[in-house]
Enzyme design. Structure first.
Site, PDB file in Angstrom:
ATOM      1  N   ARG A 181      92.191  45.340 -53.467  1.00  0.00           N
ATOM      2  CA  ARG A 181      91.401  46.873 -53.360  1.00  0.00           C
ATOM      3  C   ARG A 181      92.010  46.848 -54.239  1.00  0.00           C
ATOM      4  O   ARG A 181      91.860  47.231 -55.311  1.00  0.00           O
ATOM      5  CB  ARG A 181      92.067  47.579 -52.448  1.00  0.00           C
ATOM      6  CG  ARG A 181      90.829  47.230 -50.567  1.00  0.00           C
ATOM      7  CD  ARG A 181      91.303  48.372 -50.175  1.00  0.00           C
ATOM      8  NE  ARG A 181      90.568  49.694 -50.367  1.00  0.00           N
ATOM      9  CZ  ARG A 181      90.888  51.123 -50.219  1.00  0.00           C
ATOM     10  NH1 ARG A 181      91.911  51.035 -48.905  1.00  0.00           N
ATOM     11  NH2 ARG A 181      90.128  51.705 -50.310  1.00  0.00           N
ATOM     12  N   CYS A 237      98.410  55.905 -52.966  1.00  0.00           N
ATOM     13  CA  CYS A 237      97.596  54.473 -52.222  1.00  0.00           C
ATOM     14  C   CYS A 237      96.163  55.128 -52.366  1.00  0.00           C
ATOM     15  O   CYS A 237      95.872  54.723 -54.042  1.00  0.00           O
ATOM     16  CB  CYS A 237      97.891  54.002 -50.783  1.00  0.00           C
ATOM     17  SG  CYS A 237      97.894  55.937 -49.900  1.00  0.00           S
TER      18      CYS A 237
END
Length: 282
Positions: A181, A237
């Site tokens: 990611r 995040c």
């Protein structure tokens, strides 16, 4: 050095004594099935445990900016936990299914709100049941207490801060998501893939041993050795949840200037002008 981690054996002793003002908080959750955590709690939980929900209790309403899990309003959060029997002097023991990101997020929210006595139960519900300890379906009724927040506003940064600090390189930005990611190879949740320019990658599960338990402070210090202790470290995040295990790990490793970017990548990409990066900057 202060430790925020306790064992299931320690929690069992405290529950057996009931000699102190304490609360046990179940925060099991699944992003893909938001009702699963509450259902798991109703099917069986640690005795005396109350339940807090990531979306409903540990986050505020989602808006155009602020990310997918904005921080809860302090007064709203204070009313909820007060009603569950949690005051400023209550020792709060938080657990997840195992050592997941949701318990760390709950720990961080209590910490951010100024609570002084918050602990994570190492191994969570899984470790509790593997130890053979009692599980109950009884929902406890605790006498209401008063929790008065004293918000640690200097523990967070916002989008403009991150942008400025990345431009003048006055802070280190950690992206806590998995590597695919971070590199934009896989993005299951958002309309853009990649990371905030300048961010370095440190996957949040790196704070745990191979058996899933929390690493000790020396191991954590080694794990984060590439990050200087004398610099400001901003942790991000996707939406300010999986950043929290890294924040706790950094604190346990002796880092003092560690902040959360609550909106994280989901907030960053809500501003159309903000660029994203896909190359490895770690």
């Amino acid at each position: 050095m202060m430790s925020y981690i306790v064992s299931v054996d320690f929690l069992k002793e405290q529950l057996d004594k009931r000699s102190e003002d304490m609360a046990v908080v179940d925060v099991r959750f699944e992003l893909a099935n938001p009702e699963a955590g509450k259902q798991a709690y109703e099917e069986g939980h640690i005795p005396q445990a109350v339940y807090l929900d990531l979306n409903k209790d540990l986050s505020g309403p989602v808006q155009k900016h602020g990310g997918a899990h904005p921080l809860p309003d302090p007064d709203t959060f204070a009313k909820k936990v007060s009603a569950l029997g949690i005051g400023n002097d209550t020792k709060v023991y938080i657990y997840d299914q195992a050592n997941e990101m949701y318990a760390s997020r709950a720990w961080w929210v209590f910490y951010y709100m100024g609570h002084q006595h918050v602990y994570l139960v190492d191994g969570g519900f899984k470790a509790w049941t593997e130890a053979g300890y009692e599980v109950t379906t009884e929902v406890p009724q605790h006498a209401e207490k008063v929790f008065t927040p004293d918000v640690r506003t200097d523990e967070v940064v916002h989008m403009e801060d991150v942008k400025a600090k990345m431009q003048d390189r006055s802070a280190i930005l950690i992206d806590s998501r998995d590597r695919s990611r971070y590199l934009g190879e896989n993005e299951p949740m958002y309309h853009k893939a990649g990371h905030i320019p300048g961010a370095k990658n440190a996957f949040w599960k790196g704070v745990f041993d191979e058996d899933g338990s929390w690493k000790d402070p020396e191991q954590l210090e080694e794990h984060f050795a590439s990050f200087p202790k004398n610099e400001e470290i901003i942790v991000s995040c996707g939406s300010g949840v999986s950043a929290c295990p890294n924040i706790i790990g950094l604190k346990l490793a002796g880092y003092r200037n560690v902040k959360l970017y609550p909106g994280s990548f989901s907030d960053w990409i809500s501003y159309e002008d903000n660029e994203v990066e896909t190359k490895d900057e770690s």
